[in-house]
Write a protein that holds these residues in place. Sequence first.
Motif, PDB file in Angstrom:
ATOM      1  N   SER A  61       0.818  -1.222   0.000  1.00  0.00           N
ATOM      2  CA  SER A  61       0.000   0.000   0.000  1.00  0.00           C
ATOM      3  C   SER A  61       0.851   1.272   0.000  1.00  0.00           C
ATOM      4  N   ALA A  62       2.120   1.168   0.404  1.00  0.00           N
ATOM      5  CA  ALA A  62       2.981   2.350   0.467  1.00  0.00           C
ATOM      6  C   ALA A  62       3.796   2.557  -0.809  1.00  0.00           C
ATOM      7  N   LEU A  63       3.677   1.663  -1.784  1.00  0.00           N
ATOM      8  CA  LEU A  63       4.514   1.731  -2.979  1.00  0.00           C
ATOM      9  C   LEU A  63       3.827   2.424  -4.145  1.00  0.00           C
ATOM     10  N   SER A  64       4.647   3.071  -4.974  1.00  0.00           N
ATOM     11  CA  SER A  64       4.173   3.596  -6.250  1.00  0.00           C
ATOM     12  C   SER A  64       5.359   3.606  -7.209  1.00  0.00           C
ATOM     13  N   ILE A  65       5.067   3.481  -8.480  1.00  0.00           N
ATOM     14  CA  ILE A  65       6.128   3.492  -9.489  1.00  0.00           C
ATOM     15  C   ILE A  65       6.663   4.903  -9.664  1.00  0.00           C
ATOM     16  N   GLU A  66       5.758   5.843  -9.721  1.00  0.00           N
ATOM     17  CA  GLU A  66       6.144   7.243  -9.932  1.00  0.00           C
ATOM     18  C   GLU A  66       5.791   8.052  -8.695  1.00  0.00           C
ATOM     19  N   ASP A  67       6.739   8.855  -8.237  1.00  0.00           N
ATOM     20  CA  ASP A  67       6.516   9.742  -7.111  1.00  0.00           C
ATOM     21  C   ASP A  67       7.319  11.025  -7.314  1.00  0.00           C
ATOM     22  N   GLY A  68       7.388  11.842  -6.296  1.00  0.00           N
ATOM     23  CA  GLY A  68       8.104  13.112  -6.414  1.00  0.00           C
ATOM     24  C   GLY A  68       9.573  12.956  -6.764  1.00  0.00           C
ATOM     25  N   MET A  69      10.216  11.935  -6.214  1.00  0.00           N
ATOM     26  CA  MET A  69      11.640  11.724  -6.514  1.00  0.00           C
ATOM     27  C   MET A  69      11.832  11.282  -7.968  1.00  0.00           C
ATOM     28  N   THR A  70      10.925  10.459  -8.476  1.00  0.00           N
ATOM     29  CA  THR A  70      11.015  10.035  -9.875  1.00  0.00           C
ATOM     30  C   THR A  70      10.850  11.249 -10.782  1.00  0.00           C
TER      31      THR A  70
END
Length: 173
Positions: A61-70
């Motif tokens: 639930s805490a994961l995503s492929i794209e985020d602010g760092m990406t």
Amino acid sequence: MILFNQIQGTLRELDERLGKQFLIPPMVADHVEARRRLFTKVVSKVEDTGIAHTGWLEVHSALSIEDGMTRLLLCEELAEAWNVPLSFMTAFDFTMYTEPARMYIINRGVMPLLQNGKSMPHLLRVAYDGALAEMWDMEDVLTLPPAYESLPPSVMQNLDLGENNIGYGAWFS
């Protein structure tokens, strides 16, 4: 508003050079691929252990492929490729498609630089970094409209406005 128009023109020119759609740059593509691989691994863990326990569900639930760092990594790689300060790329509205068959960026253009007559954060980043890169004078940056968002009072109290401080940092807050 002379500097504002110059910044707007510089970003429009960069927008035209970038184009409306382009492939995800190599470093970001590798990053996305590694994140996608790990995400898939965690999904498998959730499916494999779901009957026994829900321990992997929290991780999933805490994961995503794209985020602010990406996104920041994308802006950094594009800035290096186009030989502009990092802040210039943060002024664009990019949509990243990260599925293996669709690894590309849609460039929706420059985000609005002003809101309600005030300078948006990305305008201030571009203005300041452009002045540091000697694209325009720092004194002209100080003629832009005030910031849309200001720093909280607790941070403002700790700003160094002493005699050795040239004062530019305080204006940007």
